[in-house]
Design a protein around this motif. Sequence first.
Motif, short mmCIF file in Angstrom:
data_model
loop_
_atom_site.label_atom_id
_atom_site.label_comp_id
_atom_site.label_asym_id
_atom_site.label_seq_id
_atom_site.Cartn_x
_atom_site.Cartn_y
_atom_site.Cartn_z
N ALA A 227 -35.23 -50.01 30.18
CA ALA A 227 -34.56 -48.93 29.43
C ALA A 227 -33.05 -49.16 29.43
CB ALA A 227 -34.91 -47.58 30.04
N ALA A 228 -32.50 -49.53 30.56
CA ALA A 228 -31.04 -49.74 30.64
C ALA A 228 -30.61 -50.90 29.74
CB ALA A 228 -30.63 -49.99 32.09
N MET A 229 -31.42 -51.95 29.73
CA MET A 229 -31.04 -53.13 28.94
C MET A 229 -31.20 -52.89 27.44
SD MET A 229 -32.21 -56.43 31.20
CE MET A 229 -33.79 -55.88 31.80
N SER A 230 -32.08 -51.93 27.07
CA SER A 230 -32.32 -51.69 25.63
C SER A 230 -31.67 -50.39 25.16
CB SER A 230 -33.83 -51.65 25.36
OG SER A 230 -34.42 -50.60 26.11
N ALA A 260 -32.59 -40.04 39.75
CA ALA A 260 -32.17 -40.28 38.36
C ALA A 260 -30.68 -40.00 38.19
CB ALA A 260 -33.00 -39.42 37.41
N ASN A 261 -30.19 -38.90 38.78
CA ASN A 261 -28.75 -38.60 38.67
C ASN A 261 -27.91 -39.72 39.26
OD1 ASN A 261 -29.26 -36.16 37.47
ND2 ASN A 261 -28.89 -34.92 39.29
N VAL A 262 -28.34 -40.19 40.44
CA VAL A 262 -27.59 -41.25 41.12
C VAL A 262 -27.61 -42.54 40.28
CG1 VAL A 262 -27.67 -42.80 43.11
CG2 VAL A 262 -27.84 -40.33 43.44
N LEU A 263 -28.76 -42.86 39.73
CA LEU A 263 -28.86 -44.08 38.92
C LEU A 263 -27.92 -44.00 37.71
CD1 LEU A 263 -29.99 -46.75 38.02
CD2 LEU A 263 -32.01 -45.57 37.14
N LEU A 264 -27.95 -42.86 37.02
CA LEU A 264 -27.08 -42.72 35.85
C LEU A 264 -25.61 -42.78 36.25
CD1 LEU A 264 -29.22 -40.11 33.98
CD2 LEU A 264 -28.57 -42.33 33.09
N GLN A 265 -25.28 -42.19 37.38
CA GLN A 265 -23.89 -42.23 37.84
C GLN A 265 -23.48 -43.67 38.16
OE1 GLN A 265 -21.72 -39.21 38.48
NE2 GLN A 265 -20.40 -40.97 38.13
N LEU A 266 -24.38 -44.42 38.81
CA LEU A 266 -24.05 -45.81 39.14
C LEU A 266 -23.84 -46.63 37.86
CD1 LEU A 266 -26.57 -46.46 42.07
CD2 LEU A 266 -24.08 -46.51 42.25
N LEU A 267 -24.71 -46.42 36.88
CA LEU A 267 -24.56 -47.15 35.61
C LEU A 267 -23.27 -46.75 34.92
CD1 LEU A 267 -28.25 -47.01 34.30
CD2 LEU A 267 -27.00 -49.06 35.02
N LYS A 268 -22.95 -45.45 34.96
CA LYS A 268 -21.71 -44.97 34.34
C LYS A 268 -20.49 -45.61 35.02
CE LYS A 268 -19.12 -40.74 33.60
NZ LYS A 268 -18.78 -39.57 34.37
N ASN A 269 -20.56 -45.68 36.36
CA ASN A 269 -19.44 -46.28 37.10
C ASN A 269 -19.24 -47.75 36.75
OD1 ASN A 269 -19.19 -43.86 38.34
ND2 ASN A 269 -20.03 -44.51 40.32
N MET A 270 -20.32 -48.38 36.25
CA MET A 270 -20.21 -49.80 35.87
C MET A 270 -19.67 -49.94 34.46
SD MET A 270 -23.69 -51.32 37.47
CE MET A 270 -23.70 -51.88 39.16
N GLY A 271 -19.21 -48.83 33.88
CA GLY A 271 -18.61 -48.90 32.55
C GLY A 271 -19.64 -49.02 31.44
N THR A 272 -20.82 -48.49 31.66
CA THR A 272 -21.87 -48.57 30.65
C THR A 272 -21.82 -47.32 29.77
OG1 THR A 272 -23.53 -47.34 31.86
CG2 THR A 272 -23.29 -49.68 32.40
N PRO A 273 -22.59 -47.30 28.67
CA PRO A 273 -22.58 -46.12 27.81
C PRO A 273 -23.27 -44.90 28.45
CG PRO A 273 -23.70 -47.98 26.74
CD PRO A 273 -23.40 -48.39 28.13
N TYR A 274 -23.91 -45.10 29.60
CA TYR A 274 -24.65 -43.97 30.18
C TYR A 274 -23.71 -42.96 30.80
CZ TYR A 274 -28.91 -46.43 29.34
OH TYR A 274 -29.93 -47.05 28.71
N SER A 275 -23.89 -41.71 30.42
CA SER A 275 -23.10 -40.65 31.07
C SER A 275 -24.09 -39.75 31.80
CB SER A 275 -22.32 -39.85 30.05
OG SER A 275 -23.22 -39.29 29.13
N LEU A 276 -23.57 -38.98 32.70
CA LEU A 276 -24.43 -38.16 33.54
C LEU A 276 -24.77 -36.87 32.82
CD1 LEU A 276 -25.66 -38.10 36.39
CD2 LEU A 276 -23.69 -36.76 37.07
N PRO A 277 -26.02 -36.71 32.39
CA PRO A 277 -26.37 -35.48 31.70
C PRO A 277 -26.61 -34.34 32.69
CG PRO A 277 -28.26 -36.94 31.79
CD PRO A 277 -27.14 -37.61 32.53
#
Length: 280
Positions: A227-230, A260-277
């Motif tokens: 999901a993250a890669m796509s 799930a919150n932690v995962l999204l936060q980690l991805l967000k911290n990596m500068g990805t398009p994911y933001s924490l809903p």
Amino acid sequence: MIPVTSVKTLPEAYALLQARPPGLRVLAGGTDLMVAINARVGLDRIGHVLDIWNVRELRGIALQDNFLRIGALTTYTEIIHSTLVNTQLPALAAVSREVGAWAIQNRGTLGGNVCNASPAGDTLPLLLAADARFLLGGPRGERTVVAEEFFLAYRKTALGADELLLRVDFPLPDAARLAYRKVGTRRAQSISKTLIAVRATPGLREVRIAAGCVAPIPLRCRRAEQAAMSGGDVRAALQLDISPINDIRSTIEYRRLVSANVLLQLLKNMGTPYSLPGRP
Ligand SMILES: Cc1cc2nc3c(=O)[nH]c(=O)nc-3n(C[C@H](O)[C@H](O)[C@H](O)COP(=O)(O)OP(=O)(O)OC[C@H]3O[C@@H](n4cnc5c(N)ncnc54)[C@H](O)[C@@H]3O)c2cc1C
């Protein structure tokens, strides 16, 4: 009295492993094994203890052939103070600081965390996300097993009855991109309720996600990775990967939501398009 054989070299250890006295158990730092013995858990199955604490070949940290190689008996304290780990694999130094307190860090080993194979073992999701490799050895020779193929079922590993874990190898520079978050009752001295580790290349072309405390084994979360890669729904995908339980430390609902919150936060911290809903 349980007989104890203390060895100083691998050949001595292998000789006892080959003889296979009934109920043979390996002792490294003892911070898991001694707790089990004190609690009289599984005592009937321990017939002989092989104490490997003084086998010097199993200690140490080295950089070789694009791998950071860490001996199985290397303690958390040694990892925390290692310049190599702090520069090449800072997340491993950071998670080691979160394991127990100083006494445990002085005695507990990376190899013990791996071989104990608790779903709550704090280093294990990092090893999975880093694509770490485990060098196993015994009287029959040596072999390498990748982290994902090592954890087979609850507290069951690919380690043979006559094998030791010798070393953990981290491929570089990829492992340097590791990030993680441990969630416990407190910031210090607590066993995790959930722990998420992520490794991603810029633009999320390659993503590794692993989780602890949310399944019978430390888990590689392949659906969440896809999901993250796509650009898909990472939160929903992670829910399909994990199967947390209610226990004394947490609940199914908490573990699902917070993981799930932690995962999204980690991805967000990596500068990805994911933001924490907000809450789902
Ligand atoms: C108070 C306390 C707090 C703790 N806090 C944490 C925490 O925050 N996070 C966390 O993850 N863990 C924690 N632990 C658990 C423990 O400290 C770690 O899992 C530690 O890494 C175990 O290492 P050890 O060398 O002491 O293992 P040992 O107890 O010596 O061994 C553990 C198991 O692995 C096997 N084994 C060990 N080394 C090898 C080897 N080289 N080859 C083959 N088999 C081997 C042993 O036979 C045994 O079954 C805590 C423990 C205590 C008592």
